[in-house]
Design a protein around this motif. Structure first.
Motif, PDB file in Angstrom:
ATOM      1  N   TYR A 152      -2.191  86.915 -23.172  1.00 41.99           N
ATOM      2  CA  TYR A 152      -3.187  87.284 -22.163  1.00 41.99           C
ATOM      3  C   TYR A 152      -4.274  86.212 -22.070  1.00 41.99           C
ATOM      4  CZ  TYR A 152      -7.133  89.473 -19.935  1.00 41.99           C
ATOM      5  OH  TYR A 152      -8.195  89.702 -19.117  1.00 41.99           O
ATOM      6  N   GLU A 153      -4.674  85.695 -23.219  1.00 41.14           N
ATOM      7  CA  GLU A 153      -5.728  84.663 -23.256  1.00 41.14           C
ATOM      8  C   GLU A 153      -5.343  83.468 -22.359  1.00 41.14           C
ATOM      9  OE1 GLU A 153      -8.611  84.339 -24.335  1.00 41.14           O
ATOM     10  OE2 GLU A 153      -9.029  82.320 -25.071  1.00 41.14           O
ATOM     11  N   LEU A 154      -4.074  83.026 -22.470  1.00 41.01           N
ATOM     12  CA  LEU A 154      -3.643  81.866 -21.685  1.00 41.01           C
ATOM     13  C   LEU A 154      -3.346  82.255 -20.238  1.00 41.01           C
ATOM     14  CD1 LEU A 154      -1.355  80.071 -24.300  1.00 41.01           C
ATOM     15  CD2 LEU A 154      -3.840  80.013 -24.050  1.00 41.01           C
ATOM     16  N   ASP A 155      -3.024  83.523 -20.022  1.00 43.09           N
ATOM     17  CA  ASP A 155      -2.741  84.015 -18.665  1.00 43.09           C
ATOM     18  C   ASP A 155      -3.995  84.128 -17.805  1.00 43.09           C
ATOM     19  OD1 ASP A 155      -0.159  84.356 -17.921  1.00 43.09           O
ATOM     20  OD2 ASP A 155       0.043  86.402 -18.680  1.00 43.09           O
ATOM     21  N   ARG A 156      -5.159  83.919 -18.406  1.00 44.23           N
ATOM     22  CA  ARG A 156      -6.397  84.072 -17.632  1.00 44.23           C
ATOM     23  C   ARG A 156      -6.634  82.913 -16.662  1.00 44.23           C
ATOM     24  NH1 ARG A 156     -10.894  83.722 -19.861  1.00 44.23           N
ATOM     25  NH2 ARG A 156     -10.208  82.627 -21.729  1.00 44.23           N
ATOM     26  N   MET A 215      -3.963  61.766 -22.205  1.00 47.00           N
ATOM     27  CA  MET A 215      -4.649  60.771 -23.045  1.00 47.00           C
ATOM     28  C   MET A 215      -5.796  61.415 -23.833  1.00 47.00           C
ATOM     29  SD  MET A 215      -4.676  57.457 -20.536  1.00 47.00           S
ATOM     30  CE  MET A 215      -5.534  58.238 -19.192  1.00 47.00           C
ATOM     31  N   THR A 216      -5.764  62.739 -23.937  1.00 53.67           N
ATOM     32  CA  THR A 216      -6.790  63.488 -24.658  1.00 53.67           C
ATOM     33  C   THR A 216      -8.199  63.165 -24.135  1.00 53.67           C
ATOM     34  OG1 THR A 216      -5.344  63.037 -26.549  1.00 53.67           O
ATOM     35  CG2 THR A 216      -7.236  64.407 -26.977  1.00 53.67           C
ATOM     36  N   LEU A 217      -8.311  63.074 -22.832  1.00 54.65           N
ATOM     37  CA  LEU A 217      -9.633  62.780 -22.259  1.00 54.65           C
ATOM     38  C   LEU A 217     -10.548  64.009 -22.317  1.00 54.65           C
ATOM     39  CD1 LEU A 217      -8.354  60.749 -19.168  1.00 54.65           C
ATOM     40  CD2 LEU A 217      -9.324  59.848 -21.275  1.00 54.65           C
ATOM     41  N   LEU A 218      -9.936  65.185 -22.310  1.00 54.82           N
ATOM     42  CA  LEU A 218     -10.610  66.470 -22.528  1.00 54.82           C
ATOM     43  C   LEU A 218     -11.605  66.891 -21.444  1.00 54.82           C
ATOM     44  CD1 LEU A 218     -11.030  66.475 -26.397  1.00 54.82           C
ATOM     45  CD2 LEU A 218      -9.271  67.532 -24.995  1.00 54.82           C
ATOM     46  N   GLY A 219     -11.594  66.172 -20.307  1.00 56.86           N
ATOM     47  CA  GLY A 219     -12.402  66.657 -19.176  1.00 56.86           C
ATOM     48  C   GLY A 219     -11.948  68.055 -18.793  1.00 56.86           C
ATOM     49  N   CYS A 220     -10.645  68.296 -18.900  1.00 57.25           N
ATOM     50  CA  CYS A 220     -10.077  69.616 -18.551  1.00 57.25           C
ATOM     51  C   CYS A 220     -10.754  70.716 -19.361  1.00 57.25           C
ATOM     52  CB  CYS A 220      -8.570  69.615 -18.798  1.00 57.25           C
ATOM     53  SG  CYS A 220      -8.106  69.150 -20.490  1.00 57.25           S
ATOM     54  N   HIS A 221     -10.827  70.498 -20.655  1.00 52.29           N
ATOM     55  CA  HIS A 221     -11.384  71.504 -21.563  1.00 52.29           C
ATOM     56  C   HIS A 221     -12.867  71.753 -21.234  1.00 52.29           C
ATOM     57  CE1 HIS A 221     -11.321  73.669 -25.442  1.00 52.29           C
ATOM     58  NE2 HIS A 221     -12.600  73.326 -25.466  1.00 52.29           N
ATOM     59  N   ASP A 222     -13.568  70.676 -20.915  1.00 59.87           N
ATOM     60  CA  ASP A 222     -15.016  70.801 -20.667  1.00 59.87           C
ATOM     61  C   ASP A 222     -15.319  71.580 -19.395  1.00 59.87           C
ATOM     62  OD1 ASP A 222     -15.460  69.353 -22.907  1.00 59.87           O
ATOM     63  OD2 ASP A 222     -15.814  67.451 -21.880  1.00 59.87           O
ATOM     64  N   VAL A 223     -14.452  71.462 -18.368  1.00 57.86           N
ATOM     65  CA  VAL A 223     -14.825  72.073 -17.088  1.00 57.86           C
ATOM     66  C   VAL A 223     -14.150  73.412 -16.813  1.00 57.86           C
ATOM     67  CG1 VAL A 223     -15.266  69.809 -16.034  1.00 57.86           C
ATOM     68  CG2 VAL A 223     -13.040  70.917 -15.698  1.00 57.86           C
ATOM     69  N   CYS A 224     -13.154  73.797 -17.600  1.00 56.66           N
ATOM     70  CA  CYS A 224     -12.401  75.026 -17.265  1.00 56.66           C
ATOM     71  C   CYS A 224     -13.362  76.218 -17.140  1.00 56.66           C
ATOM     72  CB  CYS A 224     -11.348  75.325 -18.328  1.00 56.66           C
ATOM     73  SG  CYS A 224     -10.479  76.873 -18.003  1.00 56.66           S
ATOM     74  N   PRO A 225     -13.461  76.816 -15.968  1.00 55.71           N
ATOM     75  CA  PRO A 225     -14.427  77.912 -15.799  1.00 55.71           C
ATOM     76  C   PRO A 225     -14.034  79.187 -16.547  1.00 55.71           C
ATOM     77  CG  PRO A 225     -13.170  77.597 -13.781  1.00 55.71           C
ATOM     78  CD  PRO A 225     -12.754  76.502 -14.718  1.00 55.71           C
ATOM     79  N   ASP A 227     -12.930  78.996 -19.645  1.00 50.74           N
ATOM     80  CA  ASP A 227     -13.031  78.633 -21.074  1.00 50.74           C
ATOM     81  C   ASP A 227     -11.705  78.775 -21.806  1.00 50.74           C
ATOM     82  OD1 ASP A 227     -15.716  77.961 -20.970  1.00 50.74           O
ATOM     83  OD2 ASP A 227     -16.318  80.061 -21.163  1.00 50.74           O
ATOM     84  N   LEU A 228     -10.641  78.353 -21.176  1.00 48.62           N
ATOM     85  CA  LEU A 228      -9.334  78.417 -21.851  1.00 48.62           C
ATOM     86  C   LEU A 228      -9.292  77.372 -22.967  1.00 48.62           C
ATOM     87  CD1 LEU A 228      -6.920  78.870 -18.827  1.00 48.62           C
ATOM     88  CD2 LEU A 228      -7.613  80.561 -20.488  1.00 48.62           C
ATOM     89  N   PRO A 229      -8.584  77.672 -24.048  1.00 51.26           N
ATOM     90  CA  PRO A 229      -8.545  76.733 -25.179  1.00 51.26           C
ATOM     91  C   PRO A 229      -7.578  75.581 -24.905  1.00 51.26           C
ATOM     92  CG  PRO A 229      -7.238  78.686 -25.668  1.00 51.26           C
ATOM     93  CD  PRO A 229      -7.818  78.905 -24.302  1.00 51.26           C
ATOM     94  N   LEU A 230      -7.866  74.789 -23.893  1.00 54.40           N
ATOM     95  CA  LEU A 230      -6.912  73.759 -23.443  1.00 54.40           C
ATOM     96  C   LEU A 230      -6.704  72.682 -24.497  1.00 54.40           C
ATOM     97  CD1 LEU A 230      -8.161  73.499 -19.747  1.00 54.40           C
ATOM     98  CD2 LEU A 230      -6.193  74.766 -20.617  1.00 54.40           C
TER      99      LEU A 230
END
Ligand code: SF4
Ligand code: F3S
Ligand code: FES
Length: 245
Positions: A152-156, A215-225, A227-230
Motif C-alpha cells: 500500500y505504501e508504494l501504491d500511494r 545516477m542516484t541524483l535523488l531529485g525524485c526523492h526530494d520532490v515526491c509529494p 513522500d514515497l521512499p524512492l
C-alpha cells in the motif's frame, strides 16, 4: 469560482511561462500577473483567479484539488510540485510557474503526463501477472497485514510526474522509466500474487533505461509529494538486480 473577500495578506507577483505549441505564431515567454493573497490561498486558487480576472486562455490542469489525481504538477520556483497542495504563504511574494519538463507540452502549464505514464506502464507491464492456473473467481489468499501495508505504501504513487521532471537522467534519456517506474516494479516484486521472478523483473529494468540508468541524483526523492521512499526502493532494486544479473 468565488473571489475571496477577506483582507489581503500580501500582493503576489506570479510569472507564468506561457506557450501554445498548437499555434505556430506562439513564442514561449513569461506573463506577469499581480494579485492579492488571502489566507489559505493555494496555487490552484491563484491560477483560477488569474484565469477568471486576467487571462481566460491560460491552460493548466486540476481535477481533485486534494493531492490525489496527480494532474496539477508544475515547476514552482524551479522545483516540481503539486499546485493544489502548495500554499502561497509558503513561497515568497514573487512566484514563477513553468510546465513540468520531460512531458509533451499541451499548452502553458498543462503537460501530457498520461501518455508518458501509459507508455512506461506498458513497457514495465505494471499489472499483476497471475499464474496461468489461477482461478479468477476464487477468494484471494490472505496476505499478512505488514506486507499489505508495504505494498500500500508504494501504491500511494499518484503518477504526478514530479519525480520524472526532477530527474537529470530522465531529461537525457527519453526512455528512462524514472523513479515512478522503478517504484512500480518494487511494488509488484513485493506482491505474492505476481508470479514474475526476479529475473523477469531484471529483464524489464536491468538496463540503462531502468535501474542502471539511475545516477542516484535523488531529485525524485526530494520532490515526491507523497513522500514515497524512492531512495530506498531504488537502492534495493539495484542491489537485487546485481545479484540476479
Ligand atoms: Fe509523483 Fe512520487 Fe509517484 Fe513520482 S513517485 S509520480 S513524484 S507520486
Ligand atoms: Fe533520477 Fe531519482 Fe535516479 S532523480 S537519477 S531516478 S535517484
Ligand atoms: Fe489533483 Fe492537484 S488537482 S493532485
Amino acid at each position: 469560482m468565488t473571489i475571496q473577500t477577506e483582507t489581503p495578506v500580501r500582493t503576489l507577483v506570479i510569472r507564468v511561462l506561457r506557450h501554445n505549441p498548437q499555434d505556430p505564431d506562439s513564442e514561449p515567454g513569461w506573463a506577469r500577473y499581480e494579485l492579492e493573497e488571502y489566507e489559505g490561498m493555494t496555487l490552484f486558487i491563484a491560477l483560477n483567479e488569474i484565469r477568471e480576472r486576467f487571462e481566460p486562455s491560460l491552460q493548466f490542469d486540476f481535477v481533485c484539488r486534494a493531492g490525489i489525481c496527480g494532474s496539477c504538477g508544475m515547476v514552482v520556483n524551479g522545483r516540481p510540485g503539486l499546485a493544489c497542495r502548495t500554499l502561497t504563504s509558503t513561497l515568497g511574494p514573487e512566484i514563477t510557474l513553468a510546465p513540468l519538463p520531460a512531458f509533451r507540452l499541451i499548452g502553458d502549464l498543462s503537460v501530457d503526463t498520461g501518455a508518458w505514464m501509459r507508455g512506461m506502464s506498458e513497457r514495465l507491464e505494471t499489472w499483476i501477472h497471475e499464474t496461468e492456473s489461477a482461478d479468477l473467481h476464487a477468494l484471494e489468499e490472505r496476505m499478512e497485514p505488514e506486507l499489505a501495508e508495504q505494498i500500500y505504501e508504494l501504491d500511494r504513487c499518484i503518477e504526478c510526474g514530479c519525480c520524472v521532471a526532477a530527474c537529470g537522467t530522465a531529461r537525457m534519456r527519453p526512455d528512462f522509466v524514472g523513479a515512478v517506474g522503478l517504484n512500480k516494479i518494487a511494488r509488484f516484486r513485493l506482491d505474492p500474487r505476481d508470479r514474475r521472478s526476479d529475473s523477469d523483473f531484471y529483464q524489464l529494468i536491468g538496463d540503462d533505461d531502468g535501474v542502471f540508468g539511475c545516477m542516484t541524483l535523488l531529485g525524485c526523492h526530494d520532490v515526491c509529494p507523497k513522500d514515497l521512499p524512492l531512495q530506498t526502493q531504488i537502492a534495493f532494486l539495484r542491489r537485487k538486480m546485481v545479484t540476479v544479473s
